[in-house]
Design an enzyme around this catalytic site. Structure first.
Site, mmCIF file in Angstrom:
data_model
loop_
_atom_site.group_PDB
_atom_site.id
_atom_site.type_symbol
_atom_site.label_atom_id
_atom_site.label_comp_id
_atom_site.label_asym_id
_atom_site.label_seq_id
_atom_site.Cartn_x
_atom_site.Cartn_y
_atom_site.Cartn_z
ATOM 1 C CD GLU A 98 8.585 46.180 41.253
ATOM 2 O OE1 GLU A 98 7.492 46.294 41.869
ATOM 3 O OE2 GLU A 98 9.499 45.446 41.622
ATOM 4 C CB CYS A 101 6.079 44.073 44.311
ATOM 5 S SG CYS A 101 7.483 43.406 43.422
#
Length: 545
Positions: free
Chosen positions: A293, A329
């Site tokens: 990720e 994020c």
């Protein structure tokens, strides 16, 4: 042994404690904040349960008071990698043969320890070492980490129960083996829960792990290791190697025993690791599983029909963009607003941003702390300066101030861009900088196209509208722009078991942490067929005359 098909306790999401004045959790947290701030601990390399000290060290500092050193971190190098691999592989057979119920019990015990005695410890370490406010630490280091522990066990049991059909006289089975070799878990600074999950998810499925934490988050990650040790995790299952990424990563990725990578971090770093795996592909005993990720340039897209929901929209932009200094994020960093709404939305955003308190996170009244380190401070400052000198293409509407005298503080900054391809609206900044592009209402479809193609990432995104037809249109056009998509909500705050997390494009492999989809990546299934009545003649009936 247990002669039963056991069922793990049904998981429930951990409640968020308020830490209100006078509450017991507030008193416990404040006690740990004082204790940890008053200490300077040593964080060792951990190989097979042994604490190893090296000649090279780094420090963990409070980002909001960078002169204050919280810990000295012993950094691993190439000489520590092979012993860690050998130790992990030596522990693997016994760990993999341990019944699932026994492995599950370790992590369920860790969840209960974290929900009680370790809760103020992990929260305080995350606040001081990573400059999270009390609320941001509570939803991360406590609630999300507890949820990962409980829900992973639940999802693993569901996965193990998935078995093939069997025809007459046969029994077909799936054996969910761990991967060959070891898993390399590389974790980020911004979420304590992610560091825990990147190690625990593969370990739960019978794998052994080499854990490389971010140095800036080493304090909370050390307490994660202590939590798992106290919960009963056998020595050697998870081995911690703090230190420089390439110094540790290069020999790890060159090992023939690399079975997989569980990564959260920057897109360039993951691409570099993937490239190195490709260069070494003939060396490995199996094709390594790559689960990552990575970055995000997450959006909020506003339709004109959201005119009556401006307060909710403004709240989503401010919370989504500035909580934890924009260092998520999933943080909202680009917003597309129709011209008809902007005259009312702009002053409301400016008012909200001006009211945000920023400072030492030990002062629980603050909404924001500091960015993580000097490098992050300089990067954020460079984009703010770019906006200040942006001429007709960019203008700072709120914030724009930085101060590094005591901590690495960046005021929440709102930038309006007139060029939808401006660097500030396209590039990941990972700081409290939000870019707004105002589009003509009549150009709704073109604005959607700009949003879809405006950044290489596809992690999270949100849309605001009341018009259901418009929502359906946005769902369609923006279908591949976000792995986690929100309607009339901010694009942050995914909850384990409710919104499995992950994105595609330059944002990662979309293997959905917090679901069975992630756990299946840490298994190498073996099909077993047992024939109760095996054939005794070679010819088939069709061969008869």
């Amino acid at each position: 042994m247990i002669n039963a098909y056991v069922r793990v306790p049904p998981p429930q999401n951990e409640p968020i404690l308020a830490h209100a004045p006078g509450s017991p959790e507030r008193a416990a947290l404040q006690g740990e904040l004082k204790r940890i701030a008053a200490e300077r601990i040593e964080i060792p390399i951990v190989i097979g349960g042994q604490h190893v000290r090296s000649h090279r060290t780094d420090t963990v500092r409070m980002p909001h008071r960078h002169a204050h050193v919280l810990a000295t971190v012993h950094e691993a190098d190439a000489s520590h990698v092979q012993p860690a691999i050998q130790t992990a592989l030596a522990a693997k057979d016994e760990w993999a043969r341990m019944p699932f119920a026994s492995r599950a019990a370790i992590f369920l015990r860790a969840a209960e320890l974290l929900a009680t005695r370790y809760r103020p410890i992990l929260n305080a370490a995350t606040m001081l070492g990573q400059s999270k406010t009390v609320y941001q630490a509570e939803i991360d280091a406590a609630c999300e980490a507890i949820d990962f522990l409980r829900f992973n066990v639940h999802f693993a049991q569901q996965l193990l129960s998935e078995q093939p059909v069997s025809s007459a006289q046969t029994w077909n089975m799936l054996d969910y083996r761990p991967l060959d070799g070891f898993v390399f878990a590389v974790t980020p600074f911004n979420f304590t829960a992610i560091a825990l999950n990147l190690c625990v998810a593969p370990a739960l499925m019978g794998n052994v792990v080499l854990f490389k934490p971010s140095t800036t988050a080493a304090l909370s990650n050390w307490y994660v290791m202590e939590l798992l040790r106290e919960a009963g995790l056998p020595e050697g299952v998870i081995n911690m190697l703090p230190g420089d990424g390439p110094t540790i990563g290069n020999p790890v990725l060159s090992s023939p025993d690399l079975g997989g990578i569980h990564f959260t971090g920057s897109t360039p770093t993951f691409q570099g690791m993937w490239r190195m795996v490709g260069e070494n592909i003939a060396r490995y005993r199996q094709y390594p599983r790559l689960v990552g990720e990575t970055g995000g340039k997450d959006f909020i897209f506003v339709h004109p029909s959201a005119a009556d929901d401006l307060e909710a929209l403004a709240t989503a932009i401010v919370r989504g963009g500035y909580e934890y200094q924009g260092q998520k994020c999933s943080a909202a960093s680009r917003v597309y607003v129709p011209e008809s709404l902007w005259p009312r939305l702009k002053p409301r955003l400016q008012e909200m941003i001006a009211e945000l308190r920023m400072g030492d996170v030990a002062d629980l009244r603050n909404f924001m702390g500091a960015v993580i380190d000097e490098k992050a401070f300089k990067r954020a400052s460079s984009y703010i300066e770019m906006a200040k000198h942006g001429g007709s293409e960019a203008a700072v509407l709120a914030g724009g101030e930085t101060d590094r005298s005591e901590g690495w503080f960046v005021r929440p900054t709102l930038v309006q861009v007139t060029n939808p391809r401006h660097r500030i609206i396209q590039e990941e900044i990972f700081a409290p900088v939000v870019a707004v592009y105002v589009y003509p209402d009549a150009d709704f479809d073109e604005a959607l196209r700009l949003c879809d193609t405006g950044a290489p990432y596809a992690l999270t995104g949100a849309v605001f509208a009341r018009d259901r037809k418009a929502i359906e249109r946005m769902l369609h056009v923006l279908r591949h722009t976000a792995g986690n998509f929100y309607i009339n909500d901010k694009p942050t705050g995914a909850v384990v078991g409710q919104q499995p997390f992950g994105g595609s494009r330059a944002s990662g492999t979309n293997d959905k942490a917090g679901s069975f989809l992630n756990l299946v990546r840490w298994t190498s299934p073996r099909t077993i067929k047992e024939n109760f009545v095996p054939p005794t003649r070679v010819p088939y009936p069709s061969m008869n005359e």
